[in-house]
Scaffold this motif. Structure first.
Motif, short mmCIF file in Angstrom:
data_model
loop_
_atom_site.label_atom_id
_atom_site.label_comp_id
_atom_site.label_asym_id
_atom_site.label_seq_id
_atom_site.Cartn_x
_atom_site.Cartn_y
_atom_site.Cartn_z
N TRP A 1 52.50 56.42 43.35
CA TRP A 1 53.87 55.98 43.10
C TRP A 1 54.25 54.83 44.04
O TRP A 1 54.96 53.90 43.64
CB TRP A 1 54.84 57.15 43.28
CG TRP A 1 54.94 58.03 42.07
CD1 TRP A 1 54.29 59.21 41.84
CD2 TRP A 1 55.73 57.77 40.90
NE1 TRP A 1 54.63 59.71 40.61
CE2 TRP A 1 55.52 58.86 40.01
CE3 TRP A 1 56.60 56.76 40.52
CZ2 TRP A 1 56.15 58.94 38.76
CZ3 TRP A 1 57.23 56.84 39.27
CH2 TRP A 1 57.00 57.92 38.41
N LYS B 1 51.74 60.66 45.65
CA LYS B 1 51.22 61.28 44.43
C LYS B 1 50.82 60.19 43.42
O LYS B 1 51.30 59.07 43.46
CB LYS B 1 52.26 62.22 43.83
CG LYS B 1 52.44 63.49 44.65
CD LYS B 1 53.39 64.46 43.97
CE LYS B 1 53.49 65.76 44.77
NZ LYS B 1 54.43 66.72 44.15
N HIS C 1 62.66 59.87 41.26
CA HIS C 1 62.02 61.08 41.78
C HIS C 1 60.62 60.81 42.30
O HIS C 1 59.81 61.73 42.43
CB HIS C 1 61.95 62.15 40.68
CG HIS C 1 63.29 62.64 40.24
ND1 HIS C 1 64.26 63.05 41.12
CD2 HIS C 1 63.83 62.77 38.99
CE1 HIS C 1 65.34 63.42 40.43
NE2 HIS C 1 65.10 63.25 39.15
N LYS C 2 60.31 59.56 42.59
CA LYS C 2 58.94 59.22 42.98
C LYS C 2 58.55 59.90 44.31
O LYS C 2 59.37 60.06 45.20
CB LYS C 2 58.77 57.71 43.11
CG LYS C 2 59.45 57.09 44.32
CD LYS C 2 59.17 55.60 44.41
CE LYS C 2 59.83 55.00 45.64
NZ LYS C 2 59.26 55.51 46.91
N ASP C 3 57.30 60.27 44.39
CA ASP C 3 56.70 60.81 45.60
C ASP C 3 55.58 59.85 45.98
O ASP C 3 54.55 59.78 45.30
CB ASP C 3 56.15 62.21 45.35
CG ASP C 3 55.68 62.90 46.62
OD1 ASP C 3 55.18 62.19 47.52
OD2 ASP C 3 55.79 64.14 46.70
N GLY D 1 58.79 62.90 36.12
CA GLY D 1 58.02 63.08 37.35
C GLY D 1 56.57 63.40 37.09
O GLY D 1 55.84 63.83 37.98
N PRO E 1 57.10 67.99 36.18
CA PRO E 1 56.62 67.18 37.31
C PRO E 1 55.17 67.52 37.66
O PRO E 1 54.75 68.68 37.58
CB PRO E 1 57.58 67.56 38.44
CG PRO E 1 58.83 67.99 37.76
CD PRO E 1 58.38 68.67 36.49
N ASP E 2 54.43 66.49 38.02
CA ASP E 2 53.03 66.60 38.47
C ASP E 2 52.04 66.91 37.34
O ASP E 2 50.85 67.05 37.59
CB ASP E 2 52.86 67.63 39.59
CG ASP E 2 53.71 67.29 40.82
OD1 ASP E 2 53.90 66.09 41.08
OD2 ASP E 2 54.19 68.22 41.48
N ALA F 1 50.79 58.24 40.09
CA ALA F 1 51.69 57.96 38.96
C ALA F 1 50.92 57.59 37.70
O ALA F 1 51.30 57.97 36.59
CB ALA F 1 52.65 56.83 39.33
N SER G 1 52.62 62.25 35.60
CA SER G 1 51.73 61.09 35.66
C SER G 1 51.34 60.72 34.23
O SER G 1 51.21 61.60 33.37
CB SER G 1 50.47 61.39 36.46
OG SER G 1 50.78 61.90 37.73
#
Length: 660
Positions: free
Chosen positions: A118, A101, A96-98, A329, A304-305, A103, A331
């Motif tokens: 990421w 963004k 699911h890496k972006d 997802g 996530p995030d 990590a 960090s």
């Protein structure tokens, strides 16, 4: 008193939780309806195989071959999960890496700060994996790390894992013997090591220790050095050593994943080794993957995030646990250094800088902050924090209140307990329950945990032995080099056949379903047939303003006699007086019983702790019982070995009618 309600999530908090979504999914998928967390937990342990299969399906586990059976249960520890399935933990981290963004956030006590996207994380993991491949590292090989809690440790783990190789790590505050006792058991092919580190503002050069470790590990094919103190440190090593910075390639690299059997080793963790060679505990790739998805989602509610922090070193299982926040997802926030440098509240300053959502630490840190009078809410914003998690020791009633009074009023306090044995928590938080002072909120889903009385019957509202009566996927698959599982079985299954005895005393509240842990049952204070948890003593002593720390043991003597000394470390330059002793005795009698009062109260310069921050009650008890020193304690596993000198001398003065 333990039922005092401190916090409850509002309706939005509950309905936005992963657990709420899972509950709705169970209704839609299996036509199962639940009215409470307790009813979901009951279903999860009554139908253990269906529950874990639901975890597999809910999190859409990527498997490169199908499983034949969810569980083959021949009685613990002879269990096998999801046979036939092949997967990879790292593959799930990156799915699911972006790219753009963040990590990984990193800060150390010397002021260094960095962020890794990421995309950068993937490239560095791929570079390390490709380099390890070039050294001949393949599925099943062991790669070990002697590293602080820095991004390179996370990168190296993910690279090793992507190859299907087996990871193991210790922190650089371990001594040579302690590191070798661990790594020599598993015969690693590659060592990734640091030249040194800073702690409390002081540099610690570890170059010589690295050389000594390498000499003691003949299986090594390569040593990769992380320059951390000295950028030119490679000048002090042979030409065979490689600078880790030369391994990383900034260009785009392909990251591939080796699919391994569900029950293939993911890493080797170690027991504290305070009284002998540490147990080399091996967990499975798939078992850890499922367990960490479950816990991060349903018991930590990581989204996530969000940014997930836990103060840890690479020698504590919480470091391994932290990596799993990436599965969600989220960090991860890494910190290297002393938690109290340059100020006692430095960790809360980091939270403000990075806007941490989930803040994890140890119970001793929160207790020490309470004793120090740290008022974080007055000095920091902390508005981003939605949960504070605590583990490593029982969190006392007063520390619960301290968090809400002095850190943050509107926060979900998740006291949890588990261990290296399963690399997760057996008991912890749930967004569906209130937080009550002194209580852990719940038994985790899929954990068939009970309190047993002396007749091996489940009990509520009274002290009992903590047991797990059904298997979990994250239980060890074996101990390394443990023929016929002899050491494994003796560690958990010797007391009750086929039932995991963890070695803690607990009480389960029948009204709130919360739990209180009273300390290790192998360090039990058994006074004239009455079992006393060490945490009860510590809780009372913590209220004595002049005392900084304490340790209690009870020696069972001949003719049914007992000797229970309490050792206290005083604050600042204070001295233990008869008046302070009287305060301690009064507090113990008022809160508990006369049996809780020690036979003697003695002042010490320091309280012995393991490197991972656990009080060493059992080893000190062995020393006082005059067992041979080499069988009583492993100094190399200690944070402060000099603290034992007092107890060695004190043992000589104890009356000779103590058994020898």
């Amino acid at each position: 008193m333990s039922n005092k309600k401190l916090w409850e999530g509002d309706n939005q908090f509950k309905t936005n939780s992963h657990l709420y979504c899972y509950q709705k999914w169970l209704e839609e998928t299996y036509n199962l309806k639940f009215e409470s967390y307790q009813s979901i937990w009951k279903w999860s342990v009554d139908h253990i195989d269906l529950f874990w299969e639901s975890i597999w399906k809910y999190f859409k586990i990527i498997s490169h071959s199908p499983y034949k059976n969810v569980l083959i249960d021949n009685g613990m520890p002879n269990c096998s999960w999801f046979e036939g399935a092949t997967l990879n933990y790292s593959e799930h981290i990156f799915r699911h890496k972006d790219d753009n963004k963040i990590a990984v956030y990193f800060k150390n006590e010397s002021g260094k700060y960095s962020e890794i996207t990421w995309k950068e994380l993937k490239n560095k993991v791929a570079s390390m994996a490709n380099y390890l491949k070039s050294l001949g590292v393949t599925k099943g090989d062991r790669v070990v790390a002697f590293l602080p809690n820095i991004p390179e440790a996370t990168i190296s783990f993910l690279a090793v894992n992507s190859l299907g190789a087996v990871w193991s790590s210790t922190s650089p505050d371990f001594g040579t013997e302690s590191v070798v006792d661990r790594f020599a058991q598993i015969e690693p092919k590659v060592l990734i090591a640091v030249d040194g580190y800073h702690y409390n503002g002081k540099p610690y050069d570890k170059s010589k220790i690295v050389k000594d470790i390498v000499k003691a590990l003949p299986s090594l094919k390569m040593v990769i050095i992380q320059p951390y103190l000295n950028p030119n440190v490679l000048d002090n090593f042979s030409d065979d050593f490689v600078n880790i910075n030369s391994v990383f390639d900034v260009s785009e690299n392909e990251l591939t994943f080796e699919a391994v059997d569900f029950n293939h080793p993911i890493w080797v963790l170690y027991s504290s080794g305070t009284t002998g060679i540490p147990k080399a505990i091996v967990h499975s790739h798939g078992g850890i993957l499922l367990e960490h998805y479950k816990y991060m989602a349903f018991h930590n509610d990581v989204h996530p995030d969000e940014r997930y922090f836990w103060f840890s070193t690479t020698g504590w299982m919480m470091w391994n646990f932290v990596q799993s926040a990436l599965l969600m997802g989220a960090s991860i926030v890494l910190y290297d250094g002393s938690p109290t440098y340059p100020n006692f509240d430095s960790l809360w300053a980091i939270s403000d800088k990075i806007d941490i959502h989930h803040f994890g630490t140890s119970a001793p840190y929160l207790v020490a902050s309470m004793k120090k009078g740290v008022d974080a809410k007055s000095n920091f914003d902390l508005s981003s924090i939605r949960s504070i998690s605590s583990t490593g020791a029982p969190l006392p009633y007063e520390a619960f209140e301290y968090v809400y009074n002095n850190i943050k009023k509107d926060v979900w306090l998740c006291s949890m307990a588990g261990g290296t044995d399963v690399c997760t928590a057996f008991v912890g938080g749930t967004p569906f329950y209130s937080v009550h002072a002194g209580e852990i909120q719940c038994r985790a889903l899929g954990v068939a945990l009970y309190a047993y009385d002396d007749k091996a019957k489940p009990v509520y509202d009274e002290l009992g032995e903590m047991v797990i009566v059904k298997p979990m996927p994250s239980m060890p698959i074996y101990f390394w080099n443990d023929k016929d599982n002899k050491r494994y079985k003796s560690s958990y299954f010797e007391h009750y056949s086929g039932i995991w005895r963890h070695g803690d005393f607990i009480k389960i509240n029948s009204k709130t379903n919360g739990l209180i842990i009273y300390g290790r049952s192998d360090a039990t204070l058994n006074r004239h047939g009455i079992r006393i948890g060490t945490s009860e003593i510590y809780r009372a002593v913590n209220k004595i303003e002049e005392v900084e720390d304490s340790l209690i043991v009870n020696l069972e003597l001949d003719e049914g006699k007992h000797y229970m000394p309490l050792f206290v470390k005083m604050k600042n330059n204070l001295t233990l007086t008869e008046d302070i002793k009287g305060k301690i005795i009064f507090q113990l009698k008022r809160e508990y019983t006369p049996r809780h009062v020690p036979d003697e109260i003695l002042e010490v310069n320091d309280i012995p702790y393991t490197i991972s921050g656990k009080k060493m009650e059992a080893p000190i008890k062995k020393i006082l019982l005059k067992m041979p020193l080499e069988r009583s304690i492993n100094f190399d596993s200690m944070r402060n070995p000099e603290s034992v000198d007092y107890f060695i001398e004190f043992a000589k003065s104890i009356k000779q009618w103590i058994k020898t």
